[in-house]
Design an enzyme around this catalytic site. Sequence first.
Site, mmCIF file in Angstrom:
data_model
loop_
_atom_site.group_PDB
_atom_site.id
_atom_site.type_symbol
_atom_site.label_atom_id
_atom_site.label_comp_id
_atom_site.label_asym_id
_atom_site.label_seq_id
_atom_site.Cartn_x
_atom_site.Cartn_y
_atom_site.Cartn_z
ATOM 1 C CB SER A 136 -1.085 -0.098 1.305
ATOM 2 O OG SER A 136 -2.056 0.909 1.008
ATOM 3 C CG HIS A 181 -5.884 -2.546 0.833
ATOM 4 N ND1 HIS A 181 -5.710 -1.914 -0.380
ATOM 5 C CD2 HIS A 181 -5.221 -1.861 1.706
ATOM 6 C CE1 HIS A 181 -4.669 -1.188 -0.330
ATOM 7 N NE2 HIS A 181 -4.391 -0.985 0.909
#
Length: 260
Positions: A104, A238
């Site tokens: 990320s 995610h």
Amino acid sequence: MNVGAHRTAPPAAVDGDRWFRRYRPAAVPRRRLLVLPHAGGSASFFHAWGTAFDHGTEVLVARYPGRHDRLTDPCVHSMEELADRVTAAITPLLDVPLTLFGHSMGASLAHEVALRLWREHGVSPAALHVSSRKPPHRLTPHQVYKEGDEALIEEVLRLGGTDEALLADPDLREVVLPAIRADFTIVGTYGPRPADPVRCPVYAYIGDQDPSLSAADMSDWSEVTAEEFRLDVLPGGHFYLLDQHENLIRRIARRLSAGD
């Protein structure tokens, strides 16, 4: 090669410069893997990675300021400063090939560190591994860092990867929120920029149910390298790397050993 995900990690030592949690293999390392956590993340999130690779691989995980045993250190609020400081800290450890992995926000940071290593030291990483983050020229920064605490917490919980009980406790939340807001400020102010190329292979990873980006987004990381590019789509959101730990580690380990 050991790819077990849940073994107890070996004792970790913290470098004098305070930037890395460093897991020392039994033998002299042949290579190093630097792991750069996500926004709001910490080195402890990647604790199990300390035993996930062979003894030739030394694992280092970045310890961002403002959390855990760096709780009293001022937070960093810009990608440029964070990348500068991580690059300066890793420079003394370039005696063996270095591979970067960023998840990320950490993916953008890994790219920036790779660029600085070449520009400032003439050294390219052995490979750049990027996870769950658009490449620099496709970024669409969000302004949630400007909003109140509840909006910020809602975004953190939407993405997952953070203990909900931690954010539900008012006292603990007061401790962790400054670092989370600082990281989301980095994410929110790091806007689209040229796809500056790195001089190494790039490997991208994404969960097939990520709520924020798609496999097509991750495929655009191919535009930051003229060398090998591969995209792996794994089951999950995610934070697919929690449930897919062994699968992900096995892929990274294979690519690390292929560089010998």
